[in-house]
Design a protein around this motif. Structure first.
Motif, PDB file in Angstrom:
ATOM      1  N   GLU A   1     -30.718   5.401  36.199  1.00  0.00           N
ATOM      2  CA  GLU A   1     -30.744   6.824  35.898  1.00  0.00           C
ATOM      3  C   GLU A   1     -30.239   7.637  37.088  1.00  0.00           C
ATOM      4  OE1 GLU A   1     -31.364   8.196  32.864  1.00  0.00           O
ATOM      5  OE2 GLU A   1     -31.297   6.066  32.346  1.00  0.00           O
ATOM      6  N   GLN A   2     -30.593   7.214  38.288  1.00  0.00           N
ATOM      7  CA  GLN A   2     -30.117   7.900  39.490  1.00  0.00           C
ATOM      8  C   GLN A   2     -28.597   7.784  39.598  1.00  0.00           C
ATOM      9  OE1 GLN A   2     -31.851   6.429  43.124  1.00  0.00           O
ATOM     10  NE2 GLN A   2     -30.816   7.943  44.407  1.00  0.00           N
TER      11      GLN A   2
ATOM     12  N   MET B   1     -32.565  -0.482  27.950  1.00  0.00           N
ATOM     13  CA  MET B   1     -33.326   0.321  28.899  1.00  0.00           C
ATOM     14  C   MET B   1     -34.826   0.266  28.647  1.00  0.00           C
ATOM     15  SD  MET B   1     -31.275   1.501  31.122  1.00  0.00           S
ATOM     16  CE  MET B   1     -32.103   2.872  31.907  1.00  0.00           C
TER      17      MET B   1
ATOM     18  N   ALA C   1     -26.506   7.340  37.108  1.00  0.00           N
ATOM     19  CA  ALA C   1     -25.904   8.146  36.044  1.00  0.00           C
ATOM     20  C   ALA C   1     -25.927   9.626  36.397  1.00  0.00           C
ATOM     21  CB  ALA C   1     -26.624   7.893  34.721  1.00  0.00           C
ATOM     22  N   ASN C   2     -27.011  10.085  37.013  1.00  0.00           N
ATOM     23  CA  ASN C   2     -27.083  11.479  37.455  1.00  0.00           C
ATOM     24  C   ASN C   2     -26.031  11.773  38.514  1.00  0.00           C
ATOM     25  OD1 ASN C   2     -29.140  12.413  35.796  1.00  0.00           O
ATOM     26  ND2 ASN C   2     -30.760  11.899  37.243  1.00  0.00           N
TER      27      ASN C   2
ATOM     28  N   HIS D   1     -23.652  12.310  32.033  1.00  0.00           N
ATOM     29  CA  HIS D   1     -24.679  11.320  32.412  1.00  0.00           C
ATOM     30  C   HIS D   1     -24.526  10.068  31.548  1.00  0.00           C
ATOM     31  CE1 HIS D   1     -28.846  10.041  33.602  1.00  0.00           C
ATOM     32  NE2 HIS D   1     -28.778   9.450  32.411  1.00  0.00           N
ATOM     33  N   GLU D   2     -24.434  10.252  30.232  1.00  0.00           N
ATOM     34  CA  GLU D   2     -24.302   9.107  29.329  1.00  0.00           C
ATOM     35  C   GLU D   2     -22.953   8.420  29.511  1.00  0.00           C
ATOM     36  OE1 GLU D   2     -26.859   8.063  27.906  1.00  0.00           O
ATOM     37  OE2 GLU D   2     -28.100   9.842  28.227  1.00  0.00           O
TER      38      GLU D   2
ATOM     39  N   GLN E   1     -23.716  -1.728  34.580  1.00  0.00           N
ATOM     40  CA  GLN E   1     -24.589  -1.229  33.520  1.00  0.00           C
ATOM     41  C   GLN E   1     -24.048  -1.582  32.136  1.00  0.00           C
ATOM     42  OE1 GLN E   1     -26.175   2.708  33.656  1.00  0.00           O
ATOM     43  NE2 GLN E   1     -26.292   2.784  35.883  1.00  0.00           N
TER      44      GLN E   1
ATOM     45  N   LYS F   1     -34.457   0.508  36.003  1.00  0.00           N
ATOM     46  CA  LYS F   1     -34.276   1.641  35.102  1.00  0.00           C
ATOM     47  C   LYS F   1     -34.103   2.933  35.910  1.00  0.00           C
ATOM     48  CE  LYS F   1     -37.182   1.367  31.797  1.00  0.00           C
ATOM     49  NZ  LYS F   1     -38.356   1.543  30.898  1.00  0.00           N
ATOM     50  N   GLN F   2     -34.947   3.101  36.929  1.00  0.00           N
ATOM     51  CA  GLN F   2     -34.881   4.297  37.760  1.00  0.00           C
ATOM     52  C   GLN F   2     -33.551   4.360  38.520  1.00  0.00           C
ATOM     53  OE1 GLN F   2     -38.021   4.569  40.645  1.00  0.00           O
ATOM     54  NE2 GLN F   2     -37.508   6.649  41.255  1.00  0.00           N
TER      55      GLN F   2
ATOM     56  N   HIS G   1     -23.213   6.007  32.373  1.00  0.00           N
ATOM     57  CA  HIS G   1     -23.854   4.762  31.933  1.00  0.00           C
ATOM     58  C   HIS G   1     -22.820   3.820  31.315  1.00  0.00           C
ATOM     59  CE1 HIS G   1     -28.063   5.383  32.712  1.00  0.00           C
ATOM     60  NE2 HIS G   1     -28.194   6.430  31.915  1.00  0.00           N
TER      61      HIS G   1
END
Length: 295
Positions: free
Chosen positions: A132-133, A120, A135-136, A101-102, A111, A128-129, A105
């Motif tokens: 994160e989506q 962030m 990155a997931n 995940h990181e 990003q 931000k959301q 990013h």
């Protein structure tokens, strides 16, 4: 899923680049540390997310930071090219996902080009959301080696035993693997995740957490519009949560024809997984003595 993100093509391009650089395709479990290194990142050994770091902070900061540290599972230090994973993330499969995940990013151009003053904490909630989506999704694509997982998944019989087999093979959690299995399946497959216990204490009502389904499921039955609280009286497949021998039911498709739907259920201390599918006509590989567990 990638098809739901405008950045899907860029995520796929960056993921493919990392997998090739790390020589990760076809290696099992997916070599997460090699992928992190391919992104020119290092997993930090001195972790600022450790609760012991609180002792080094001024007293006025400790109360505020204690709650923050408990919630943050991972962090990326762009300046030092370090990935931090909270020591409280004790499940290995979860730690592997957090690292990827990181890493996502770090490699997505839109990003990583952020100026450090605009981090962030200061980004708009919607941005931000989205980040994160992304990155997931990038983490999932890396962990399951893009299309490699789907190719293998579609060679096996549909079952939660197959999900466990693939979970062990790729080094992913059972939950993440089950979601991926449903998403990329070429057959009509849906995964429904419920709370581990009935909502009413009497096994008549169950709280649904999520549902994931394949393209073929949507073609046959449409997008599921099931409520958050489900009853076996209205939705027959919910009966499988309390009846181990309840392995099939009928559902009406978009063409108003009743179709037989197979069922498989696994209960863990954290969730109940129900896998639904329409049996394909072609013969598939049966997993050898694999039983789904709490992974």
């Amino acid at each position: 899923m990638l098809r739901d993100l405008e950045s899907g093509k860029e995520i796929r391009r960056q993921v493919d680049r990392l997998l090739l650089t790390a020589e990760a395709y076809g290696r099992f479990p997916t070599p997460v540390e090699d992928i992190v290194a391919a992104a020119k990142l290092t997993v930090s050994r001195e972790n600022p997310l450790d609760q012991s770091a609180l002792k080094l902070m001024p007293a006025y900061l400790r109360a505020k930071m204690r709650g923050v540290l408990q919630k943050v599972q991972g962090a990326l230090d762009r300046r030092e090219r370090l990935v931090h994973v909270n020591p409280q993330v004790d499940r290995e499969s979860r730690r592997r996902f957090v690292m990827l995940h990181e890493t996502t990013h770090a490699v997505l151009p839109h990003q990583q080009d952020l100026v450090f003053a605009d981090d962030m904490e200061t980004l708009a909630p919607s941005v931000k959301q989205l980040f994160e989506q992304e990155a997931n999704q990038g983490a999932a694509e890396l962990l399951f080696q893009l299309d490699r997982f789907g190719t293998e998944a579609n060679e096996y019989q549909t079952s939660l035993a197959t999900v466990q087999l693939l979970s062990d093979r790729y080094g992913a959690s059972f939950h993440a693997t089950a979601r991926r299995f449903a998403e990329v399946n070429k057959n009509a497959v849906a995964l429904v995740v419920f709370d581990p216990k009935p909502a009413d204490g009497q096994q008549r009502l169950w709280r649904r957490r999520e549902v994931v389904y394949s393209k073929q499921w949507e073609t046959r039955f449409g997008r599921p519009k099931w409520p958050a609280i489900m009853s076996p009286i209205r939705y027959s497949f919910v009966s499988s949560l309390d009846m181990p021998d309840f392995r099939a039911t009928t559902m009406t498709g978009l063409a108003f024809q009743e179709q037989t739907v197979q069922l498989d259920v696994v209960k863990t201390p954290y969730s109940v997984f129900v896998l639904l599918w329409v049996a394909p006509k072609r013969r598939l590989i049966r997993p050898k003595r694999v039983s789904a567990t709490t992974a």
